[in-house]
Design a protein around this motif. Structure first.
Motif, PDB file in Angstrom:
ATOM      1  N   ALA A 370       0.834  -1.205   0.000  1.00  0.00           N
ATOM      2  CA  ALA A 370       0.000   0.000   0.000  1.00  0.00           C
ATOM      3  C   ALA A 370       0.868   1.253   0.000  1.00  0.00           C
ATOM      4  CB  ALA A 370      -0.927  -0.009   1.217  1.00  0.00           C
ATOM      5  N   ALA A 371       1.908   1.260   0.824  1.00  0.00           N
ATOM      6  CA  ALA A 371       2.797   2.421   0.897  1.00  0.00           C
ATOM      7  C   ALA A 371       3.497   2.674  -0.435  1.00  0.00           C
ATOM      8  CB  ALA A 371       3.821   2.222   2.014  1.00  0.00           C
ATOM      9  N   ILE A 372       3.931   1.604  -1.093  1.00  0.00           N
ATOM     10  CA  ILE A 372       4.593   1.743  -2.396  1.00  0.00           C
ATOM     11  C   ILE A 372       3.622   2.332  -3.425  1.00  0.00           C
ATOM     12  CG2 ILE A 372       5.593   0.449  -4.322  1.00  0.00           C
ATOM     13  CD1 ILE A 372       6.720  -1.511  -2.203  1.00  0.00           C
ATOM     14  N   ASP A 373       2.404   1.795  -3.463  1.00  0.00           N
ATOM     15  CA  ASP A 373       1.411   2.301  -4.412  1.00  0.00           C
ATOM     16  C   ASP A 373       1.092   3.775  -4.144  1.00  0.00           C
ATOM     17  OD1 ASP A 373       1.292  -0.143  -5.602  1.00  0.00           O
ATOM     18  OD2 ASP A 373      -0.558  -0.778  -4.629  1.00  0.00           O
ATOM     19  N   LEU A 374       0.875   4.104  -2.885  1.00  0.00           N
ATOM     20  CA  LEU A 374       0.496   5.472  -2.528  1.00  0.00           C
ATOM     21  C   LEU A 374       1.616   6.464  -2.802  1.00  0.00           C
ATOM     22  CD1 LEU A 374      -1.358   4.660   0.800  1.00  0.00           C
ATOM     23  CD2 LEU A 374      -2.402   5.635  -1.257  1.00  0.00           C
ATOM     24  N   ALA A 375       2.862   6.014  -2.655  1.00  0.00           N
ATOM     25  CA  ALA A 375       3.997   6.917  -2.870  1.00  0.00           C
ATOM     26  C   ALA A 375       4.035   7.479  -4.280  1.00  0.00           C
ATOM     27  CB  ALA A 375       5.306   6.184  -2.557  1.00  0.00           C
ATOM     28  N   GLY A 376       3.448   6.765  -5.218  1.00  0.00           N
ATOM     29  CA  GLY A 376       3.398   7.259  -6.595  1.00  0.00           C
ATOM     30  C   GLY A 376       2.297   8.265  -6.840  1.00  0.00           C
ATOM     31  N   ILE A 377       1.453   8.497  -5.828  1.00  0.00           N
ATOM     32  CA  ILE A 377       0.303   9.388  -5.984  1.00  0.00           C
ATOM     33  C   ILE A 377       0.387  10.595  -5.054  1.00  0.00           C
ATOM     34  CG2 ILE A 377      -2.215   9.565  -5.820  1.00  0.00           C
ATOM     35  CD1 ILE A 377      -2.308   6.508  -6.243  1.00  0.00           C
ATOM     36  N   VAL A 378       0.714  10.327  -3.790  1.00  0.00           N
ATOM     37  CA  VAL A 378       0.627  11.354  -2.759  1.00  0.00           C
ATOM     38  C   VAL A 378       1.944  12.106  -2.612  1.00  0.00           C
ATOM     39  CG1 VAL A 378      -1.087   9.955  -1.554  1.00  0.00           C
ATOM     40  CG2 VAL A 378       1.316   9.819  -0.857  1.00  0.00           C
ATOM     41  N   GLU A 379       1.914  13.150  -1.780  1.00  0.00           N
ATOM     42  CA  GLU A 379       3.139  13.922  -1.534  1.00  0.00           C
ATOM     43  C   GLU A 379       4.109  13.145  -0.654  1.00  0.00           C
ATOM     44  OE1 GLU A 379       4.338  17.677   1.255  1.00  0.00           O
ATOM     45  OE2 GLU A 379       2.572  17.945  -0.022  1.00  0.00           O
ATOM     46  N   HIS A 380       3.565  12.529   0.418  1.00  0.00           N
ATOM     47  CA  HIS A 380       4.443  11.835   1.352  1.00  0.00           C
ATOM     48  C   HIS A 380       3.680  10.721   2.070  1.00  0.00           C
ATOM     49  CE1 HIS A 380       6.885  11.098   4.987  1.00  0.00           C
ATOM     50  NE2 HIS A 380       7.902  11.413   4.201  1.00  0.00           N
TER      51      HIS A 380
END
Length: 525
Positions: A370-380
């Protein structure tokens, strides 16, 4: 706009359109509007004898387009581009508007047409959400079948200001007549049941009228589906009662480890499970929430299951395959801000946090992915893991540690999810070694800390482990004769789809063996 392959597929589908209808576009000067015009031109050109395109729409939401059959008062509108996971929803809407019959039970169609009231639905979705299509398709069908139901499907990415103003922080999010109606995956049957207050009583009466089964399966995930197929192939009367076919598989984005299936996604896998179950003539009863297990009164008696609507089903044997659900972190703020910054599906809700700061609780495979996926979308992304090290596979940990916009905290005990009364604004955690407390300001929290079995309704009836799992032996037998169990709700180790399916098959074979060895009563003889 569409690839040549998609155009070919769409053209083939549109040959099923039987009645003429209009597409009416309300456009502006945005890039999304240009793409929408291209998409609509393509659709119209593929079936110009039945589909008319108008560009004089006056709707306030732009860009958007409506679908309406000639002479009909139906109201279905798509605001933004229905592509990605919603392309299928668009195709179905085109077919249904064009008179192609939906693959829905006639009872459900009759219930939709009988709805009497003023129903104005707005459903917010994202193109990466695999839970959204069920809701979008349900509300689209309702609008097409009943002119008293009006539906607008809104792609959140194209209407960011509107999403923020209405504080849509999880998808799918449904509003009815301006008020929140529901969020998360909902089937058309669930939506109709919420609107039709007499549906539960009628449904209970139908259950009570059913003849006893030889095998009744509670739960329709991989374990329950496999059990149903194996039982039905023995030629015995088999039924499956479940809240939704597929179970938690519906919430799985990617499946790459089911033997012989190189890659698929959860909703497709769930649909395949249901198709095979129905192929063998199993009676499928959806929207059924089990509430009580009633053991047989005599050694040769029937087991009963009472459901939340009051209905009861009886069977010679029962297979419990109720699965599991996401585990809550159980800290202040979690329940208060659920769907207002607290989320459980990064694939569905991640795009709503574009350019924002989020936290992921959990350092296992699910949390790190989840963290890897979100890192491509969110600021941090801030990842919090209770243990002294991440528990995910080494390859995932290496990938996570290579990302510059991710901060990892181990030995981190989440103590509170904070908010301003309307939405999340931070997360508190304590360093388990030094005792220091920290507050991280952010806009979203994704909880990924494992599963809890759906067995609360069984407490005090059969034997459960200290974790709430149904205790089974190597044949899938529980401590109650005639009652078997399989899948993630049991003590069987390793919660995997392939293991659940295998255990489901085993439980069905065990149930059949129990039936054929059951003494025949004198009256029956």
């Amino acid at each position: 706009m569409l690839t040549p392959e998609l155009k070919t597929q769409l053209g083939a589908y549109l040959q099923r359109v039987q009645q003429p209808f209009e597409l009416v576009a309300s456009l502006d000067d945005s890039d999304t509007a240009k793409q929408m015009r291209d998409l609509l031109d393509t659709i119209q050109s593929l079936r110009s004898d039945k589909i008319t395109l108008r560009l004089d729409g006056q709707d306030a939401r732009r860009p958007s387009f409506s679908l309406a059959r000639a002479g009909s008062d139906t109201s279905l509108r798509f605001a933004g581009l229905p592509l990605g996971h919603e392309f299928t929803s668009l195709v179905l809407a085109l077919l249904w508007t064009g008179g192609h019959p939906p693959k829905v039970e006639q009872d459900t169609i009759d219930a939709i047409k009988a709805l009497d009231g003023d129903y104005k639905f707005e459903v917010y979705m994202s193109l990466t959400c695999h839970n959204c299509p069920d809701v979008v398709q349900a509300l689209s069908l309702m609008a097409i079948l009943n002119p008293k139901v009006k539906t607008v499907v809104i792609e959140g990415g194209a209407f960011q200001k509107e999403v923020e103003e209405r504080q849509v922080m999880a998808v799918p999010m449904v509003f009815l007549n301006g008020e929140v109606f529901g969020s998360g995956r909902m089937s058309v049957e669930e939506i109709v049941a919420k609107l039709d207050t007499g549906a539960g009583e009628r449904d209970a009466a139908k259950l009570n009228a059913k003849d006893p089964y030889d095998v009744l399966i509670i739960g329709g995930g991989p374990a329950g589906s496999a059990a149903a197929v194996y039982a039905a192939r023995k030629g015995i009367r088999t039924g499956i009662a479940t809240e939704r076919m597929g179970g938690q598989v519906n919430d799985t984005m990617s499946i790459e480890n089911y033997i012989s299936v190189l890659e698929t996604d959860g909703p497709k896998f769930a649909a395949a499970l249901e198709a095979q179950v129905r192929h063998y003539g199993v009676e499928v009863l959806t929207q059924q929430q089990a509430a009580q297990l009633i053991p047989p009164a005599t050694p040769d008696g029937l087991v009963e299951v009472r459901f939340a609507n009051g209905g009861v089903l009886k069977s010679s044997t029962i297979i419990l395959s109720t699965g599991a659900r996401w585990r809550n972190v159980n800290v202040p703020g979690e329940q208060e801000y659920k769907n207002a910054g607290v989320n459980y599906c990064p694939h569905c809700d991640g795009p709503l946090y574009k350019g924002k700061r989020v936290a992921v609780i959990g350092g296992g495979n699910s949390g790190v992915e989840a963290a890897i996926d979100l890192a491509g979308i969110v600021e941090h992304v801030t990842l919090l893991e209770f243990a002294h090290q991440l528990k995910a596979d080494a390859v995932l940990v290496a990938k996570l540690e290579s990302l510059k916009n991710v901060t990892i905290h181990t030995n981190a005990q989440t103590t509170e999810i904070t908010g301003d009364g309307k939405k999340v604004n931070g997360i508190r955690f304590k360093d388990r070694i030094g005792g220091q407390e920290h507050l991280v300001e952010l806009e979203g929290v994704f909880v990924q800390i494992g599963l809890v079995p759906n067995t609360e309704w069984l407490k005090g009836t059969l034997e459960l482990s200290r974790f709430g799992e149904i205790i089974v032996d190597d044949h899938g037998r529980t401590n109650i004769p005639g009652v078997f169990a399989a899948g993630d709700a049991t003590t069987t180790p390793f919660k995997q789809i392939v293991i659940a399916a295998g255990e489901g098959a085993k439980s069905a074979l065990s149930a059949f063996d129990y039936i054929i060895r059951k003494p025949v009563s004198v009256e029956a003889a």
